[in-house]
Design an enzyme around this catalytic site. Structure first.
Site, PDB file in Angstrom:
ATOM      1  N   ASP A 215      40.658  41.055  49.648  1.00 36.52           N
ATOM      2  CA  ASP A 215      41.389  39.822  49.921  1.00 36.52           C
ATOM      3  C   ASP A 215      42.353  40.023  51.082  1.00 36.52           C
ATOM      4  O   ASP A 215      43.051  41.040  51.163  1.00 36.52           O
ATOM      5  CB  ASP A 215      42.169  39.428  48.664  1.00 36.52           C
ATOM      6  CG  ASP A 215      42.711  38.002  48.724  1.00 36.52           C
ATOM      7  OD1 ASP A 215      42.603  37.360  49.789  1.00 36.52           O
ATOM      8  OD2 ASP A 215      43.237  37.540  47.692  1.00 36.52           O
ATOM      9  N   HIS A 217      44.348  37.085  52.071  1.00 40.38           N
ATOM     10  CA  HIS A 217      45.396  36.076  51.867  1.00 40.38           C
ATOM     11  C   HIS A 217      45.730  35.289  53.142  1.00 40.38           C
ATOM     12  O   HIS A 217      46.889  34.978  53.402  1.00 40.38           O
ATOM     13  CB  HIS A 217      46.659  36.727  51.306  1.00 40.38           C
ATOM     14  CG  HIS A 217      46.483  37.278  49.925  1.00 40.38           C
ATOM     15  ND1 HIS A 217      46.440  38.626  49.667  1.00 40.38           N
ATOM     16  CD2 HIS A 217      46.326  36.656  48.735  1.00 40.38           C
ATOM     17  CE1 HIS A 217      46.275  38.835  48.374  1.00 40.38           C
ATOM     18  NE2 HIS A 217      46.194  37.655  47.778  1.00 40.38           N
ATOM     19  N   GLU A 241      37.784  37.973  51.498  1.00 42.91           N
ATOM     20  CA  GLU A 241      38.390  36.718  51.057  1.00 42.91           C
ATOM     21  C   GLU A 241      39.477  36.217  52.009  1.00 42.91           C
ATOM     22  O   GLU A 241      40.369  36.969  52.391  1.00 42.91           O
ATOM     23  CB  GLU A 241      38.986  36.941  49.663  1.00 42.91           C
ATOM     24  CG  GLU A 241      39.599  35.736  49.011  1.00 42.91           C
ATOM     25  CD  GLU A 241      40.004  36.047  47.575  1.00 42.91           C
ATOM     26  OE1 GLU A 241      41.079  35.559  47.168  1.00 42.91           O
ATOM     27  OE2 GLU A 241      39.271  36.773  46.877  1.00 42.91           O
ATOM     28  N   GLU A 267      40.603  28.896  47.703  1.00 41.21           N
ATOM     29  CA  GLU A 267      41.682  28.802  46.719  1.00 41.21           C
ATOM     30  C   GLU A 267      42.816  27.898  47.195  1.00 41.21           C
ATOM     31  O   GLU A 267      43.636  27.467  46.379  1.00 41.21           O
ATOM     32  CB  GLU A 267      42.230  30.183  46.363  1.00 41.21           C
ATOM     33  CG  GLU A 267      43.055  30.855  47.446  1.00 41.21           C
ATOM     34  CD  GLU A 267      43.753  32.113  46.951  1.00 41.21           C
ATOM     35  OE1 GLU A 267      44.850  31.997  46.378  1.00 41.21           O
ATOM     36  OE2 GLU A 267      43.194  33.205  47.140  1.00 41.21           O
ATOM     37  N   ASP A 290      40.470  27.187  42.908  1.00 41.65           N
ATOM     38  CA  ASP A 290      41.274  27.523  41.738  1.00 41.65           C
ATOM     39  C   ASP A 290      41.304  26.282  40.856  1.00 41.65           C
ATOM     40  O   ASP A 290      41.976  25.301  41.165  1.00 41.65           O
ATOM     41  CB  ASP A 290      42.688  27.928  42.151  1.00 41.65           C
ATOM     42  CG  ASP A 290      43.471  28.533  41.006  1.00 41.65           C
ATOM     43  OD1 ASP A 290      43.341  28.032  39.878  1.00 41.65           O
ATOM     44  OD2 ASP A 290      44.209  29.506  41.231  1.00 41.65           O
ATOM     45  N   HIS A 317      38.787  31.310  41.924  1.00 43.50           N
ATOM     46  CA  HIS A 317      40.055  32.028  41.939  1.00 43.50           C
ATOM     47  C   HIS A 317      40.751  31.761  40.615  1.00 43.50           C
ATOM     48  O   HIS A 317      40.660  30.666  40.055  1.00 43.50           O
ATOM     49  CB  HIS A 317      40.903  31.509  43.099  1.00 43.50           C
ATOM     50  CG  HIS A 317      42.239  32.143  43.231  1.00 43.50           C
ATOM     51  ND1 HIS A 317      43.383  31.595  42.688  1.00 43.50           N
ATOM     52  CD2 HIS A 317      42.631  33.281  43.854  1.00 43.50           C
ATOM     53  CE1 HIS A 317      44.420  32.358  42.965  1.00 43.50           C
ATOM     54  NE2 HIS A 317      43.991  33.390  43.674  1.00 43.50           N
TER      55      HIS A 317
END
Length: 396
Positions: A215, A217, A241, A267, A290, A317
């Site tokens: 990930d 972010h 990700e 997400e 998510d 997510h």
């Protein structure tokens, strides 16, 4: 049956976990959960309660869409309003399942599978050497998981040490003098090498029978992301990700065009509408909405159906409690293109104690679906209140 009240409570978890309790005149109570809505979502739900009292709790899609359209100028396409509606929506599914005596997946059309594959978000720090990483990874694998995820951006934008490779060890002079501009998304040489080295060490520690995802972010710009995906190509990651911020689908498509590593995003997108351009422009290999903030179980399933049209896997997510995790699992069971579900509570002590059932819903890296009505797990309010979020009320 009519709704008689809609109340909230909040606990500390991965940030704030907001609980929504919907009560009915039949004595049936549903619990929903949502994340990343903050105090704004609490205020929104308090305001929406009067519009829900006296309404039919079975009319889930119509109720949520009615409220969303009424508040279209208050953020009806993303953010705290949608997250607040998500918490209400999940509680309504719990009510309906309990009232009809069936699990939510039956209300969603039945299940394609009896168990849900889960990956563990693994607490690996870029400053660890190989032996430290191996201990962390093996501790997770010992719990039965066959898939893990690591964060590449932790520490990647400030000075720190790299171990395990003599040519990559950080010069202490660099540690003392280098200060990263937190608004700059360009990864410099040491940062880039640190991320690649971390993937190398984790995949070696995990072995070829374990799926590893990584990930970012949303922390990189386009040239940094392209450089990274090229250097990560040999490691056969499950996915990389969110390499870029979510606002520009064309930029994401450019990174994907240079990558043999599957790109997973979603997400930070809300509702099914936000995913349309992502699919039409072939900008993602895997999607990860998510379901505890993007609109709820119905919208989550619609996103999965859109993904199926493009043969894109669905891997939600998930940073929620056992209740939100199980709610998401019902959707994962009801669609054909499910890949894997996230678990992000490895370091928290109250995973099983926060539910009345007192049993871990995850066994050997899988969630087993049951025939319990509704979501299938219930909040233990006495335990949950021990973790009450500061400055919030408790179902008042």
């Amino acid at each position: 049956m009519k709704i008689t009240s809609v109340k909230t409570a909040a606990t500390i978890g991965h940030g704030m976990h907001l609980w929504v309790k919907v009560t009915t005149d039949a004595g049936i109570v549903g619990i929903g959960e949502c994340v990343h809505g903050g105090h704004q979502a609490i205020a929104i739900i308090r305001n929406l309660e009067t519009k829900l009292i006296g309404r039919d709790p079975f009319a889930i899609d119509a109720l949520i869409e009615e409220l969303r359209r009424e508040h279209v100028f208050d953020g009806g396409s993303a953010g705290a309003l949608i997250t607040a509606l998500t918490g209400i929506e999940i509680a309504l599914w719990d009510v309906k399942g309990k009232a009809l005596g069936v699990p939510v997946y039956e209300l969603l059309g039945g299940k394609f599978r009896d168990r849900i594959w889960v990956y563990c978000d693994c607490q690996v720090d870029p400053g660890m050497d190989f032996d430290e990483i191996e201990r962390v990874v093996h501790a997770v694998l010992a719990k039965g998981f066959t898939a893990i995820k690591i964060d590449l951006d932790i520490g990647a934008y400030s000075a720190g040490r790299i171990s395990g490779n003599a040519s990559a060890i950080t010069d202490r002079r660099f540690e003392q003098t280098f200060v990263k501009d937190k608004f700059n998304y360009t990864a410099m040489q040491r940062e880039h090498e640190r991320m690649v080295q971390l993937v190398d060490m984790v995949t070696r520690a995990a072995g070829k029978d374990v799926a590893v995802a990584a990930d970012l972010h949303t922390r990189l710009d386009v040239p940094s992301a392209i450089r990274l995906v090229r250097d990560l190509a040999p490691y056969h990651l499950l996915w990389l990700e969110e390499p870029l911020p979510p606002e520009n689908i064309d930029a994401l498509r450019e990174v994907k065009a240079h990558s043999t590593v599957p790109i997973c995003v979603g997400e930070n997108l809300y509702l099914r509408f936000a995913f349309r351009e992502l699919f039409e422009k072939r900008a993602a290999d895997i999607v990860m909405p998510d379901l505890l903030k993007c609109g709820g179980l119905s919208d989550g399933r619609k996103i999965a159906n859109l993904a199926e049209l493009y043969y894109v896997p669905f891997a939600p997510h998930n940073v929620s409690s056992p209740i939100g995790t199980m709610a998401t699992a019902h959707v994962c069971a009801s669609i054909p293109n499910f890949l894997i579900l996230e678990w992000h509570w490895n370091e928290r002590p109250y995973w099983t104690t926060i539910i009345k059932q007192k049993q871990d819903i995850i066994k050997n890296g899988y969630i087993e679906l049951t025939d319990r009505p509704g979501i299938g797990v219930d909040l233990d309010e006495e335990v949950a209140r021990q973790h009450q979020y500061p400055g919030t009320t408790w179902f008042d």
